[in-house]
Design a protein around this motif. Structure first.
Motif, mmCIF file in Angstrom:
data_model
loop_
_atom_site.group_PDB
_atom_site.id
_atom_site.type_symbol
_atom_site.label_atom_id
_atom_site.label_comp_id
_atom_site.label_asym_id
_atom_site.label_seq_id
_atom_site.Cartn_x
_atom_site.Cartn_y
_atom_site.Cartn_z
ATOM 1 N N LYS A 51 0.838 -1.192 0.000
ATOM 2 C CA LYS A 51 0.000 0.000 0.000
ATOM 3 C C LYS A 51 0.875 1.245 0.000
ATOM 4 O O LYS A 51 1.814 1.347 0.800
ATOM 5 C CB LYS A 51 -0.917 0.002 1.220
ATOM 6 N N PRO A 52 0.609 2.193 -0.860
ATOM 7 C CA PRO A 52 1.465 3.392 -0.948
ATOM 8 C C PRO A 52 1.506 4.213 0.336
ATOM 9 O O PRO A 52 2.475 4.922 0.585
ATOM 10 C CB PRO A 52 0.849 4.189 -2.101
ATOM 11 N N THR A 53 0.443 4.151 1.145
ATOM 12 C CA THR A 53 0.409 4.962 2.360
ATOM 13 C C THR A 53 1.061 4.278 3.554
ATOM 14 O O THR A 53 1.338 4.928 4.563
ATOM 15 C CB THR A 53 -1.038 5.302 2.713
ATOM 16 N N GLU A 54 1.306 2.962 3.466
ATOM 17 C CA GLU A 54 1.899 2.231 4.589
ATOM 18 C C GLU A 54 3.415 2.131 4.489
ATOM 19 O O GLU A 54 4.115 2.187 5.499
ATOM 20 C CB GLU A 54 1.288 0.825 4.683
ATOM 21 N N VAL A 55 3.934 1.971 3.273
ATOM 22 C CA VAL A 55 5.375 1.849 3.085
ATOM 23 C C VAL A 55 6.002 3.241 3.088
ATOM 24 O O VAL A 55 5.474 4.174 2.482
ATOM 25 C CB VAL A 55 5.701 1.108 1.771
ATOM 26 N N LYS A 56 7.118 3.380 3.781
ATOM 27 C CA LYS A 56 7.784 4.667 3.926
ATOM 28 C C LYS A 56 9.152 4.653 3.252
ATOM 29 O O LYS A 56 9.861 3.646 3.265
ATOM 30 C CB LYS A 56 7.964 5.013 5.413
ATOM 31 N N TYR A 57 9.494 5.797 2.658
ATOM 32 C CA TYR A 57 10.876 6.042 2.232
ATOM 33 C C TYR A 57 11.670 6.458 3.467
ATOM 34 O O TYR A 57 11.229 7.329 4.230
ATOM 35 C CB TYR A 57 10.941 7.160 1.186
ATOM 36 N N GLU A 58 12.832 5.858 3.643
ATOM 37 C CA GLU A 58 13.688 6.182 4.780
ATOM 38 C C GLU A 58 15.044 6.659 4.271
ATOM 39 O O GLU A 58 15.575 6.111 3.302
ATOM 40 C CB GLU A 58 13.865 4.966 5.691
ATOM 41 N N MET A 59 15.583 7.648 4.946
ATOM 42 C CA MET A 59 16.867 8.213 4.537
ATOM 43 C C MET A 59 17.861 8.067 5.683
ATOM 44 O O MET A 59 17.538 8.327 6.853
ATOM 45 C CB MET A 59 16.719 9.678 4.151
ATOM 46 N N ALA A 60 19.089 7.630 5.341
ATOM 47 C CA ALA A 60 20.188 7.500 6.297
ATOM 48 C C ALA A 60 21.325 8.394 5.829
ATOM 49 O O ALA A 60 21.811 8.253 4.709
ATOM 50 C CB ALA A 60 20.647 6.046 6.405
ATOM 51 N N VAL A 61 21.731 9.311 6.692
ATOM 52 C CA VAL A 61 22.813 10.251 6.394
ATOM 53 C C VAL A 61 23.997 9.887 7.285
ATOM 54 O O VAL A 61 23.911 9.989 8.511
ATOM 55 C CB VAL A 61 22.380 11.712 6.634
ATOM 56 N N LYS A 62 25.078 9.452 6.659
ATOM 57 C CA LYS A 62 26.282 9.074 7.393
ATOM 58 C C LYS A 62 27.206 10.271 7.499
ATOM 59 O O LYS A 62 27.444 10.981 6.522
ATOM 60 C CB LYS A 62 26.987 7.909 6.689
ATOM 61 N N GLY B 97 27.102 7.745 14.407
ATOM 62 C CA GLY B 97 27.527 8.479 13.233
ATOM 63 C C GLY B 97 26.542 8.474 12.082
ATOM 64 O O GLY B 97 26.905 8.891 10.974
ATOM 65 N N VAL B 98 25.307 8.030 12.297
ATOM 66 C CA VAL B 98 24.298 7.953 11.235
ATOM 67 C C VAL B 98 23.002 8.589 11.744
ATOM 68 O O VAL B 98 22.575 8.336 12.872
ATOM 69 C CB VAL B 98 24.043 6.500 10.791
ATOM 70 N N ILE B 99 22.373 9.395 10.900
ATOM 71 C CA ILE B 99 21.075 10.004 11.204
ATOM 72 C C ILE B 99 20.037 9.370 10.282
ATOM 73 O O ILE B 99 20.174 9.412 9.056
ATOM 74 C CB ILE B 99 21.106 11.524 10.995
ATOM 75 N N ARG B 100 18.996 8.782 10.865
ATOM 76 C CA ARG B 100 17.945 8.104 10.094
ATOM 77 C C ARG B 100 16.604 8.770 10.364
ATOM 78 O O ARG B 100 16.307 9.150 11.494
ATOM 79 C CB ARG B 100 17.871 6.615 10.454
ATOM 80 N N MET B 101 15.795 8.858 9.320
ATOM 81 C CA MET B 101 14.462 9.438 9.469
ATOM 82 C C MET B 101 13.601 9.042 8.279
ATOM 83 O O MET B 101 14.105 8.904 7.156
ATOM 84 C CB MET B 101 14.544 10.962 9.573
ATOM 85 N N ASN C 74 34.303 19.047 14.225
ATOM 86 C CA ASN C 74 34.113 19.047 12.779
ATOM 87 C C ASN C 74 33.270 17.847 12.365
ATOM 88 O O ASN C 74 33.639 16.701 12.629
ATOM 89 C CB ASN C 74 35.462 19.019 12.070
ATOM 90 N N LYS C 75 32.149 18.108 11.750
ATOM 91 C CA LYS C 75 31.284 17.060 11.216
ATOM 92 C C LYS C 75 31.046 17.333 9.738
ATOM 93 O O LYS C 75 30.796 18.474 9.356
ATOM 94 C CB LYS C 75 29.947 16.985 11.964
ATOM 95 N N GLU C 76 31.086 16.293 8.932
ATOM 96 C CA GLU C 76 30.882 16.424 7.497
ATOM 97 C C GLU C 76 29.938 15.336 7.004
ATOM 98 O O GLU C 76 29.897 14.239 7.567
ATOM 99 C CB GLU C 76 32.213 16.322 6.740
ATOM 100 N N LEU C 77 29.209 15.637 5.934
ATOM 101 C CA LEU C 77 28.358 14.637 5.297
ATOM 102 C C LEU C 77 29.223 13.689 4.483
ATOM 103 O O LEU C 77 30.021 14.120 3.646
ATOM 104 C CB LEU C 77 27.330 15.310 4.389
ATOM 105 N N ALA C 78 29.070 12.398 4.729
ATOM 106 C CA ALA C 78 29.886 11.410 4.029
ATOM 107 C C ALA C 78 29.083 10.616 3.005
ATOM 108 O O ALA C 78 29.587 10.324 1.915
ATOM 109 C CB ALA C 78 30.533 10.450 5.035
ATOM 110 N N GLU C 79 27.843 10.254 3.329
ATOM 111 C CA GLU C 79 27.049 9.399 2.436
ATOM 112 C C GLU C 79 25.575 9.590 2.733
ATOM 113 O O GLU C 79 25.177 9.761 3.900
ATOM 114 C CB GLU C 79 27.450 7.930 2.629
#
Length: 309
Positions: free
Chosen positions: A101-112, A234-238, A273-278
């Motif tokens: 179902k399009p409303t139940e499945v979520k896109y998730e993003m992980a920023v390392k 070291g990873v941010i997920r949402m 110092n923090k930087e976006l890696a992936e």
């Protein structure tokens, strides 16, 4: 015949005559005294272990080369990794989520992030342009007969009060997704020990996250459709969107999310110092696809119009 008779008689006497009896008893072998023999070692220059095993262990550790503990999280070279545009990643993820179902499945993003292990972590809350969830149940801890309680009920809070909420949480009945605390009830909440129950679930109100406020009804408008994120290892997920979102909606949500993280990194000390890696885009049941930062790849042939239907 006369000559044979004496010979036979002599032989018969030899057989009948009993043998010599041994009267002297030999001592038992195990009763005999033992003699311990010590031989001098011929090997020269061989070190024998001392009687102290702890001292031997410390000497062995000092002799070995001590490996320095890693102070940062392990990073990988992204040059050798295949990266995808946003449209290509959404196309592949939808192929993995066929039938859902399009409303139940979520896109998730992980920023390392390139970050120190013992450094400060990034934690904040934001409201996406296109909210992922709009049916959030909000609990407000405030004096039940106050004006703040009445305003919170009008704003749509499912639970309002103090002692009733404390008893329900201790019994394991946590029937809410967000929790706000009015400043006048902060001392009672800490005295009731709500941190043991709400802390592991990420629901404990805190002034750092903006959930301990003077007027909860004002913050509730921002909470509906808002989301929290926190750096872990070291990873941010949402959750960044629903499966039915168009590429344009996903692009606006991702841009808001990345800009919020960069703003949080800019507010840290100059020594940190923090930087976006992936940046990786995945879904509830699908794998992750590293993003290249481009919206559409002209070589693949996948357009935003193909994913908008």
């Amino acid at each position: 015949m006369a000559a044979r008779t004496p010979c036979l008689a002599q032989l018969s006497r030899l057989c009948i005559t009993p043998g010599r009896q041994i009267t002297q008893l030999l001592p038992a072998r195990f009763l005999a005294p033992t003699v311990q023999l010590r031989h001098k070692s011929d090997s020269k220059g061989v070190k024998r272990p001392s009687g102290n095993p702890q001292g031997n262990k410390q000497k062995g550790l000092s002799e070995k080369k001590k490996k320095k503990a890693r102070t940062t999280y392990k990073q990988y070279d992204m040059k050798d990794t295949e990266q995808f545009s946003l449209c290509d990643a959404m196309r592949y993820i939808r192929a993995f989520e066929v039938g859902q179902k399009p409303t139940e499945v979520k896109y998730e993003m992980a920023v390392k992030l390139k970050s120190l292990k013992n450094g400060p972590v990034i934690r904040n809350r934001l409201r996406l342009p296109h909210p992922v969830r709009t049916d959030i149940r909000i609990c407000v801890i405030c004096p039940p007969d106050s004006k703040y309680a009445e305003d919170a009920r009008k704003a749509g809070a499912v639970l309002v009060g103090e002692e009733e909420i404390f008893e329900a949480v201790k019994d394991g009945r946590i029937e809410f997704d967000r929790c706000l605390c009015q400043t006048d009830s902060l001392a009672k909440m800490n005295k009731a020990g709500m941190g043991r129950f709400l802390g592991p679930r990420g629901l404990m109100p805190s002034s750092k996250t903006g959930t301990v406020v003077k007027d909860p009804s004002v913050v509730m408008k921002d909470l509906v459709g808002g989301a929290e994120y926190r750096e872990r290892l070291g990873v941010i997920r949402m959750a960044i969107g629903q499966l039915g979102f168009t590429p344009e909606e996903m692009q606006r949500n991702i841009k808001t999310f990345i800009e919020s993280i960069k703003k949080d990194m800019g507010q840290l000390s100059d020594k940190i110092n923090k930087e976006l890696a992936e940046v990786v885009l995945s879904s509830t049941n699908g794998p992750g696809f590293p993003l290249s930062g481009s919206y559409q790849d002209p070589k693949s042939g996948t357009t935003a119009r193909d994913l908008s239907t």
